[in-house]
Design an enzyme around this catalytic site. Structure first.
Site, mmCIF file in Angstrom:
data_model
loop_
_atom_site.group_PDB
_atom_site.id
_atom_site.type_symbol
_atom_site.label_atom_id
_atom_site.label_comp_id
_atom_site.label_asym_id
_atom_site.label_seq_id
_atom_site.Cartn_x
_atom_site.Cartn_y
_atom_site.Cartn_z
ATOM 1 C CG ASP A 192 -7.496 7.808 9.597
ATOM 2 O OD1 ASP A 192 -8.639 8.058 9.156
ATOM 3 O OD2 ASP A 192 -6.516 7.573 8.860
ATOM 4 N N GLY A 249 0.833 -1.199 0.000
ATOM 5 C CA GLY A 249 0.000 0.000 0.000
ATOM 6 C C GLY A 249 0.862 1.241 0.000
ATOM 7 C CG PHE A 272 1.620 11.149 6.034
ATOM 8 C CD1 PHE A 272 1.985 12.420 5.666
ATOM 9 C CD2 PHE A 272 0.342 10.939 6.522
ATOM 10 C CE1 PHE A 272 1.109 13.475 5.780
ATOM 11 C CE2 PHE A 272 -0.546 11.994 6.645
ATOM 12 C CZ PHE A 272 -0.161 13.268 6.271
ATOM 13 N N GLY A 273 3.779 7.629 3.493
ATOM 14 C CA GLY A 273 4.699 6.516 3.456
ATOM 15 C C GLY A 273 4.258 5.412 2.516
#
Length: 526
Positions: free
Chosen positions: A218, A78, A82-83
């Site tokens: 989240d 994935g 941010f990464g």
């Protein structure tokens, strides 16, 4: 000696009792209990200091260490803002055979935050989130900023989002949790049992996070992964909860086949104030609660870690930040029950409808049920089983005001989670469930006792108010121009000014910091 020498001195002895030890008094006991209650209240002052100054250092002595050259990245699992996440294997064949596959995330922004959160979770509630192994900061290279590497044990790739998109949901989850298929015909009763189990596991995971002062911010199906587990793996778990009997306990991962929460980059550690900035929020608008902020915008930035830890129970009770995650989990529950709400477009449309109904689920149901599609009708039928107890739980989670929502612990004590309806829970989860239910029952009995006492004291025989007099007191409205009202308004204005001044001062101090103090503890690759 005075008697022998006849010096004339006289010794006077007091007839009062002499205290040779500690005297136990009722006020002293009450004060000690109050202090202990505060120190152990969520998010936990005493466990916080123990975690910060003892467990964190002890863990660094025993945990395995990794470098970038120790693993070989494989396929990409994935990619986010941010990464990037990869499935990887260890370069050393012996270590790879012993350890198995790992999940590696290369992060830039919020990488330090995620390492902090995962280490906190591993020490406090390891079964709530993916099994974190190590995190380090890569040395700076020319043209690049600092990069952070995070390593987890590979536990599977199936997210709740992917499982819900299948037409076989929730039956595809049943085989994962139990390893086989129930000997029951397909229907809403069987589906309800599966959804009950998933909700129970997610509430257990959230309760673990919230009990230690972490708010995820989240929660969504994409950030819930099913852990296939590894029954042969033995892990060291650091128990900091008050109910634990041993500080260090070695136990097999008996809770391995369960849903876990991932992606802690947006999480806030409200025990010490990590990743919490007033007037800023991180959320997914599809699953976010209406308030958007987990704390009041008047709350100042976090002071030093010891001071923030000492004050954390007060701020937690004033704001109840954990209810933000509860709203998001309520929407996931809604999607599991209603197949028609599992797409992004339908969820966005639902949010608009709910907003027009002032976030009242009963009003939304009255709006859509008369013209409901078969999928919507099936969802209502599932929630209406057992006298509508599922709908009752849902409405207690999805409410406009955070203070009116249930907590994860109270939700687990809800009658919806009866012992016959849950599948595949571990022994410890079942024991915790019974503890929650018993505690909730005690609270209910205590509340009924207090209400009865108040009713008795409100009679003329007891010298209290009559029911008519109490009603008159309720109907009294304060005068707008009364002196008391003016004084109260002045005090509130002064309070707001003081809070605003403190907040601005703390924000200014925070902005002047050149480095984040807690990021210095993250290992740097040499």
């Amino acid at each position: 000696p005075c008697t022998v020498m006849a010096c004339g001195d006289v010794i006077y002895r007091s007839t009062l009792p002499h205290n040779d030890g500690l005297t136990i008094t009722a006020p002293g006991v009450a004060l000690a209990l109050a202090a202990a209650s505060y120190l152990w209240a969520t998010p936990g002052v005493a466990p916080g200091f123990f975690d910060m100054f003892v467990l964190a250092f002890a863990e660094r002595l025993f945990r395995p260490t990794f470098r970038k050259d120790d693993f070989v990245p494989g396929k990409k699992l994935g990619e986010g803002a941010f990464g990037v996440v990869y499935k990887a294997s260890l370069a050393d064949p012996k270590a790879a055979e012993k350890q198995g596959d790992v999940v590696v995330k290369k992060a830039t922004e919020y990488g330090a935050v995620e390492i902090w959160m995962n280490e906190r979770v591993r020490r406090a509630c390891a079964s709530s989130c993916a099994d974190f192994l190590y995190g380090f900061r890569e040395s700076k290279t020319k043209g690049k900023g600092e990069e952070y590497w995070l390593i987890w044990r590979y536990e599977g790739e199936d997210t709740l989002s992917a499982l819900m998109q299948s037409k076989e949901f929730p039956y595809n989850v049943e085989t994962k949790i139990l390893g086989n298929v129930q000997d029951l015909p397909k229907g809403i009763a069987r589906e309800n049992k599966i959804v009950q189990t998933v909700m129970g596991q997610l509430l257990f995971a959230l309760d673990g996070l919230h009990s230690t002062g972490i708010v995820h911010r989240d929660i969504k199906p994409q950030n819930v992964i099913f852990s296939e587990g590894n029954d042969q793996h033995i892990c060291l778990q650091f128990h900091t909860k008050i109910f634990s009997t041993d500080l260090f306990t070695f136990s097999p991962l008996e809770e391995s086949r369960t849903f876990k929460i991932i992606d802690l980059g947006a999480a806030a550690d409200l025990r010490v104030g990590i990743n919490y900035i007033p007037k800023e929020f991180l959320l997914d608008p599809r699953y976010a609660a209406p308030e958007q902020y987990i704390m009041s915008t008047q709350t100042p930035s976090a002071p030093s870690a010891p001071v923030a830890t000492a004050l954390s129970p007060v701020l937690w009770q004033l704001n109840l930040p954990d209810r933000f995650d509860i709203y998001s989990l309520g929407l996931i529950y809604l999607q599991m029950a209603f197949p028609a709400l599992r797409t992004d477009s339908s969820l966005i449309q639902f949010n608009r409808q709910l907003k027009r109904c002032n976030y009242d689920l009963e009003a939304w149901r009255n709006l859509v049920e008369p013209r409901a599609t078969p999928d919507l009708r099936r969802g209502f039928d599932i929630l209406d089983l057992d006298g509508g107890i599922g709908w009752e739980l849902l409405t207690s989670m999805v409410r406009y005001k955070a203070r009116q929502r249930t907590s994860a612990k109270a939700a687990l004590a809800h009658p919806y989670f009866n012992s016959e309806g849950l599948l595949g829970l571990s022994v410890m989860q079942n024991l915790s469930l019974q503890l929650f239910r018993a505690t909730q029952k005690d609270y209910s009995e205590a509340a009924r006792w207090i209400i009865g006492l108040m009713a008795k004291s409100g009679t003329e025989e007891g010298g209290g108010f009559t029911e008519a007099q109490l009603q008159e007191l309720r109907e009294i409205k304060p005068k707008k121009d009364s002196a008391q009202r003016n004084v109260l308004a002045s005090m509130l204005r002064v309070q707001r000014k003081i809070v605003r001044t403190i907040s601005e001062s703390m924000d200014e101090l925070t902005s002047q910091r050149k480095s984040i103090w807690w990021s210095r503890w993250i290992p740097r690759e040499e």
